[in-house]
Scaffold this motif. Sequence first.
Motif, PDB file in Angstrom:
ATOM      1  N   ILE A 159       1.178   2.968  -9.536  1.00  0.00           N
ATOM      2  CA  ILE A 159       2.212   3.363  -8.574  1.00  0.00           C
ATOM      3  C   ILE A 159       3.605   3.261  -9.194  1.00  0.00           C
ATOM      4  O   ILE A 159       4.473   4.128  -8.984  1.00  0.00           O
ATOM      5  N   ARG A 196       0.627   2.689  -1.868  1.00  0.00           N
ATOM      6  CA  ARG A 196      -0.568   1.914  -1.506  1.00  0.00           C
ATOM      7  C   ARG A 196      -1.024   2.297  -0.106  1.00  0.00           C
ATOM      8  O   ARG A 196      -0.215   2.654   0.749  1.00  0.00           O
ATOM      9  N   ASN A 197      -2.318   2.146   0.120  1.00  0.00           N
ATOM     10  CA  ASN A 197      -2.854   2.458   1.447  1.00  0.00           C
ATOM     11  C   ASN A 197      -3.993   1.485   1.791  1.00  0.00           C
ATOM     12  O   ASN A 197      -5.126   1.874   2.037  1.00  0.00           O
ATOM     13  N   PRO A 253      -8.233  -1.980  -4.086  1.00  0.00           N
ATOM     14  CA  PRO A 253      -7.078  -1.415  -3.384  1.00  0.00           C
ATOM     15  C   PRO A 253      -7.167   0.106  -3.302  1.00  0.00           C
ATOM     16  O   PRO A 253      -7.718   0.759  -4.184  1.00  0.00           O
ATOM     17  N   ARG A 254      -6.631   0.660  -2.212  1.00  0.00           N
ATOM     18  CA  ARG A 254      -6.650   2.105  -1.990  1.00  0.00           C
ATOM     19  C   ARG A 254      -5.271   2.683  -2.301  1.00  0.00           C
ATOM     20  O   ARG A 254      -4.240   2.061  -2.012  1.00  0.00           O
ATOM     21  N   VAL A 255      -5.271   3.873  -2.885  1.00  0.00           N
ATOM     22  CA  VAL A 255      -4.020   4.554  -3.221  1.00  0.00           C
ATOM     23  C   VAL A 255      -3.950   5.870  -2.466  1.00  0.00           C
ATOM     24  O   VAL A 255      -4.914   6.651  -2.459  1.00  0.00           O
ATOM     25  N   ASN A 256      -2.833   6.114  -1.818  1.00  0.00           N
ATOM     26  CA  ASN A 256      -2.598   7.392  -1.149  1.00  0.00           C
ATOM     27  C   ASN A 256      -1.751   8.257  -2.084  1.00  0.00           C
ATOM     28  O   ASN A 256      -0.552   8.066  -2.219  1.00  0.00           O
ATOM     29  N   HIS A 314      -6.932  -1.212   1.525  1.00  0.00           N
ATOM     30  CA  HIS A 314      -8.057  -1.453   0.618  1.00  0.00           C
ATOM     31  C   HIS A 314      -9.287  -0.682   1.078  1.00  0.00           C
ATOM     32  O   HIS A 314      -9.447  -0.376   2.260  1.00  0.00           O
ATOM     33  N   GLU A 336      -5.795  -5.061  -8.617  1.00  0.00           N
ATOM     34  CA  GLU A 336      -4.479  -5.016  -7.969  1.00  0.00           C
ATOM     35  C   GLU A 336      -3.403  -4.681  -8.994  1.00  0.00           C
ATOM     36  O   GLU A 336      -2.498  -3.872  -8.737  1.00  0.00           O
ATOM     37  N   VAL A 382      -3.462  -0.942  -9.952  1.00  0.00           N
ATOM     38  CA  VAL A 382      -2.859  -0.076  -8.943  1.00  0.00           C
ATOM     39  C   VAL A 382      -1.342  -0.229  -8.943  1.00  0.00           C
ATOM     40  O   VAL A 382      -0.601   0.763  -8.835  1.00  0.00           O
ATOM     41  N   ASP A 383      -0.858  -1.456  -9.053  1.00  0.00           N
ATOM     42  CA  ASP A 383       0.599  -1.679  -9.104  1.00  0.00           C
ATOM     43  C   ASP A 383       1.210  -0.902 -10.267  1.00  0.00           C
ATOM     44  O   ASP A 383       2.269  -0.279 -10.131  1.00  0.00           O
TER      45      ASP A 383
END
Length: 355
Positions: free
Chosen positions: A41, A58-59, A79-82, A61, A34, A37-38
């Motif tokens: 982004i 974010r998108n 976590p998923r990233v768009n 998980h 997490e 990803v934070d």
Amino acid sequence: MLSVVKEDGSTATGSLIDDIVREGARRMLAAALEAEVDQYIAELTGERDDKGRRLVVRNGHHRPRQVTTAAGAVEVTAPRVNDKRVDAETGERKRFSSKILAPWCRKSPKVTEVLPLLYLHGLSGGDFVPALEEFLGSAAGLSGPTVNRLTKQWQADHTAFQARDLSDVDYVYVWADGVHPKVRLGQAHSCVLVLMGVRADGRKELIALAEGLRESTESWADLLRDCRRRGMRDPALVAGDGAMGLWNALAEVFPEARHQRCWVHKTRNVMNALPQSAQPGAKKALQEIYNAEDRDHAAKAIKDFAKIYGAKWPKAVKKITDDEDELLAFYDFPAEHWPRFVSGEFALIDLAVRP
């Protein structure tokens, strides 16, 4: 029972520390992913389309996946990233790729070596960064400030765990162990004293752990006194290796608790006192003791064992006869629980009931 982490990251029994490792690994890996990803982004917050909308967000998980570790499967929900950015040269969409998860998957056996150290030292700043790199396989995806934030988060979790109230929990069974991790992180003789408990409803959980000497009565007494101060009541039965300083400490702090010696460790001790030619028969004779239909039959099997092996190998027999009461204590508890004590796997499925 002494659980020494071996070269492949496993332990001798794979029973006590594994649950600590799996849950700790799941929580720590989830927090690290997490944070990664934070950070990703945040670094790209200025990337926007012609309408001013952010291109990297974010998108949710990904679907949960199982990652195999030396302690068993750990469920990971990354976590998923768009990422809507397009590579100017190839024309392909850019994608976020975790710099943590792939290396961690490759190096996952390290988790059994490092995680006890993270608990042991309270996730202190000095030891945390090298331990984190060992644990994750790489800290490349985390900046210094992110590591500091994770350190504070886990320090808070650790502090809360060490101070939590135990007065509302009834631990019927407790398993005690001294765990020597392979990874030292500068500690020459690090040992984690571990207490694992089984509640009256059959749930198993970590009670407490601390740094100490497994042979020291005072080390164990300090840990037990802390549990007593936080409201822990005398368990019905405590199981562990007879060589530890636990037993004198237990008599002082939780005098009502019964003592159960570990059969896995005891069998190993007896075999070490016998010539190889006598070991197969002796092992079968020991099985007749701890697999007996009741305590009376087990006591008779001990007499038979002494009669057969006592003349030639009195030291081997003495290891059983001197600890008879502690070796057979589990027979005074529900029969459906007996196999758990014999195997060394302190994981009760059925309801644990005080006799």
